[in-house]
Design a protein around this motif. Structure first.
Motif, PDB file in Angstrom:
ATOM      1  N   PHE A 186     111.697  64.187 -24.143  1.00  0.00           N
ATOM      2  CA  PHE A 186     111.981  65.599 -24.356  1.00  0.00           C
ATOM      3  C   PHE A 186     111.313  66.012 -25.669  1.00  0.00           C
ATOM      4  O   PHE A 186     111.491  65.361 -26.696  1.00  0.00           O
ATOM      5  N   SER A 187     110.522  67.090 -25.606  1.00  0.00           N
ATOM      6  CA  SER A 187     109.679  67.459 -26.744  1.00  0.00           C
ATOM      7  C   SER A 187     109.950  68.880 -27.210  1.00  0.00           C
ATOM      8  O   SER A 187     110.398  69.736 -26.441  1.00  0.00           O
ATOM      9  N   SER A 188     109.632  69.117 -28.477  1.00  0.00           N
ATOM     10  CA  SER A 188     109.821  70.438 -29.065  1.00  0.00           C
ATOM     11  C   SER A 188     108.819  70.632 -30.196  1.00  0.00           C
ATOM     12  O   SER A 188     108.537  69.702 -30.954  1.00  0.00           O
ATOM     13  N   LEU A 189     108.283  71.849 -30.296  1.00  0.00           N
ATOM     14  CA  LEU A 189     107.422  72.225 -31.416  1.00  0.00           C
ATOM     15  C   LEU A 189     108.217  73.087 -32.393  1.00  0.00           C
ATOM     16  O   LEU A 189     109.158  73.777 -31.991  1.00  0.00           O
ATOM     17  N   PRO A 190     107.838  73.083 -33.664  1.00  0.00           N
ATOM     18  CA  PRO A 190     108.589  73.862 -34.656  1.00  0.00           C
ATOM     19  C   PRO A 190     108.576  75.358 -34.365  1.00  0.00           C
ATOM     20  O   PRO A 190     107.644  75.885 -33.754  1.00  0.00           O
ATOM     21  N   ASP A 191     109.627  76.015 -34.841  1.00  0.00           N
ATOM     22  CA  ASP A 191     109.694  77.467 -34.754  1.00  0.00           C
ATOM     23  C   ASP A 191     108.613  78.095 -35.628  1.00  0.00           C
ATOM     24  O   ASP A 191     108.046  77.442 -36.511  1.00  0.00           O
ATOM     25  N   ALA A 192     108.334  79.361 -35.379  1.00  0.00           N
ATOM     26  CA  ALA A 192     107.397  80.091 -36.235  1.00  0.00           C
ATOM     27  C   ALA A 192     107.992  80.242 -37.631  1.00  0.00           C
ATOM     28  O   ALA A 192     109.197  80.128 -37.831  1.00  0.00           O
ATOM     29  N   GLY A 193     107.146  80.484 -38.604  1.00  0.00           N
ATOM     30  CA  GLY A 193     107.605  80.648 -39.981  1.00  0.00           C
ATOM     31  C   GLY A 193     107.080  79.551 -40.868  1.00  0.00           C
ATOM     32  O   GLY A 193     106.642  78.495 -40.388  1.00  0.00           O
ATOM     33  N   VAL A 194     107.114  79.810 -42.170  1.00  0.00           N
ATOM     34  CA  VAL A 194     106.617  78.822 -43.126  1.00  0.00           C
ATOM     35  C   VAL A 194     107.552  77.626 -43.168  1.00  0.00           C
ATOM     36  O   VAL A 194     108.754  77.771 -42.972  1.00  0.00           O
ATOM     37  N   PRO A 195     107.003  76.427 -43.396  1.00  0.00           N
ATOM     38  CA  PRO A 195     105.597  76.098 -43.658  1.00  0.00           C
ATOM     39  C   PRO A 195     104.776  75.814 -42.397  1.00  0.00           C
ATOM     40  O   PRO A 195     103.595  75.512 -42.492  1.00  0.00           O
ATOM     41  N   TRP A 196     105.414  75.902 -41.212  1.00  0.00           N
ATOM     42  CA  TRP A 196     104.689  75.573 -39.974  1.00  0.00           C
ATOM     43  C   TRP A 196     103.555  76.558 -39.723  1.00  0.00           C
ATOM     44  O   TRP A 196     102.527  76.188 -39.140  1.00  0.00           O
TER      45      TRP A 196
END
Length: 235
Positions: free
Chosen positions: A209-219
């Motif tokens: 099960f995978s997930s990418l970071p939410d928008a916003g700094v520092p991503w």
């Protein structure tokens, strides 16, 4: 609060933990993942009485990303055994200050946690009551000030990624506890659970099960392609 669901069947619940929420109830009394998800399951499935949900692993309060829970006691037991037998895979991405001396490597240290201060001390050699901590890392992208790093855990020690990377001179952005400089607009530490891989408690098939970071700094300092690349380096 609605927690994003990645996967659900009769045995497993995989979700995206928002940063800032404790994994389970703590002394603050703030809403926690277990309580919120039990309430959500009760509402969505119209279940009377108490809802069972087993905590299989934890993410530090400031950390977001993929997290799994057991929906039955049998699943909880089998997933806990997967954790103990190290067939429970976890990968992360983080943004750190500076860059490691090597673009990829394996870190092996010994960690001792001060429970009163909730802080870990890192040693190069075995010490009384210190636990061995091992992780792999790869630098996915870097500029003059910061690096985007993928991490694969071999052990699951408290504050492990935070403490080990700080020890080699690369504290996580936003992690003031481990020596990071203050950065504007950073509300949580720059650490995200990108994947959890386990043997399904019933079918025994390996599931991820995978997930990418939410928008916003520092991503948002990195392009989407760089984030996707970092998330897949250890999958």
């Amino acid at each position: 609060m609605r927690i994003p669901v990645l996967f659900e069947d009769n045995h497993l619940l995989a979700v995206v933990k928002p940063p800032g929420i404790p994994s389970q109830e703590d002394e603050t009394g703030d809403p926690d993942m277990l309580t919120l998800l039990k309430a959500d399951l009760k509402e969505r499935h119209g279940k009377p009485g108490n809802v069972f949900l087993g905590l299989v692993h934890r993410l530090d309060r400031p950390v977001g990303g993929a997290m799994i829970f057991a929906k039955t006691s049998k699943a909880a037991s089998r997933l806990s055994e997967a954790v103990r037998s190290q067939s429970f895979g976890k990968t992360y991405m983080c943004v750190v200050q500076g860059a490691p001396a090597a673009s990829a490597g394996l870190l092996r240290h010994y960690l001792w946690k001060d429970q009163k201060r909730n802080q870990v001390t890192v040693f190069n050699k075995p010490q009384p009551e210190a636990k061995e901590a091992i992780l792999e890392y790869k630098v996915a992208a870097s500029d003059e000030r910061f690096s985007l790093i993928a991490v694969k855990l071999h052990t699951g020690r408290s504050h492990q990624i935070r403490a080990q990377l700080a020890y080699i001179g690369c504290p996580l952005v936003g992690d003031l506890k481990y020596g990071a400089a203050k950065q504007p607009g950073i509300a949580n530490i720059a650490l995200w659970s990108t994947s959890v891989t386990v043997p399904h408690p019933v079918s025994k098939d390996e599931v991820t099960f995978s997930s990418l970071p939410d928008a916003g700094v520092p991503w948002s300092w990195w392009e989407d392609g760089q984030l996707t690349y970092a998330a897949k380096l250890y999958i």
